[in-house]
Scaffold this active site. Structure first.
Site, PDB file in Angstrom:
ATOM      1  N   CYS A  65       0.949  -1.417  -0.019  1.00 47.94           N
ATOM      2  CA  CYS A  65      -0.010   0.054   0.163  1.00 47.94           C
ATOM      3  C   CYS A  65       0.949   1.202  -0.086  1.00 47.94           C
ATOM      4  O   CYS A  65       2.115   1.260  -0.343  1.00 47.94           O
ATOM      5  CB  CYS A  65      -0.707   0.172   1.099  1.00 47.94           C
ATOM      6  SG  CYS A  65       0.035  -0.056   2.913  1.00 47.94           S
ATOM      7  N   TYR A  66       0.330   2.242   0.436  1.00 47.23           N
ATOM      8  CA  TYR A  66       1.423   3.478   0.541  1.00 47.23           C
ATOM      9  C   TYR A  66       2.474   3.375   1.504  1.00 47.23           C
ATOM     10  O   TYR A  66       3.617   3.584   1.112  1.00 47.23           O
ATOM     11  CB  TYR A  66       0.425   4.708   1.092  1.00 47.23           C
ATOM     12  CG  TYR A  66      -0.620   5.274  -0.079  1.00 47.23           C
ATOM     13  CD1 TYR A  66      -0.446   5.930  -1.216  1.00 47.23           C
ATOM     14  CD2 TYR A  66      -1.933   4.932   0.332  1.00 47.23           C
ATOM     15  CE1 TYR A  66      -1.325   6.120  -1.919  1.00 47.23           C
ATOM     16  CE2 TYR A  66      -2.918   5.013  -0.683  1.00 47.23           C
ATOM     17  CZ  TYR A  66      -2.604   5.877  -1.765  1.00 47.23           C
ATOM     18  OH  TYR A  66      -3.609   5.968  -2.512  1.00 47.23           O
TER      19      TYR A  66
END
Length: 109
Positions: A65-66
């Protein structure tokens, strides 16, 4: 079968990817298009069920993810679906981008 996952550093993720691990990116579509780890498959609520239906449950699966937070929940969910080896990328895409800026893909479309 286990319903747990492990957190791994980008260095370990690179080794697993070189050995054929699957990689899914759960960031939003725009962020994915702007840059992602080569070989990553974008996964969202719309594509999740199709991915699971055709997935190889025996291949290691890395979730990113981020920053490595959201991927932990997604990794736990995917482990519960039957994947044998599930990993969450520590530091997420942002850490990978800082460590391997030459290893990024973009969707040119």
């Amino acid at each position: 079968m286990t319903d747990t996952f492990q957190r791994i550093a980008p260095e370990q993720a690179r080794e697993l990817l070189a050995q054929g691990a699957q990689l899914v990116d759960i960031r939003d579509a725009q962020s994915f298009a702007n840059g992602h780890i080569p070989g990553a498959r974008h996964l969202d609520n719309q594509s999740l069920h199709a991915f699971i239906a055709q997935a190889d449950f025996d291949q290691p699966l890395i979730v990113n993810c981020y920053h490595g937070m959201s991927s932990q929940g997604a990794a736990a969910f995917l482990a519960q679906q039957g994947f044998s080896q599930v990993y969450s990328l520590e530091g997420g895409f942002e850490r990978w981008r800082l460590m391997y800026p030459q290893e990024l893909s973009r969707d040119l479309g």
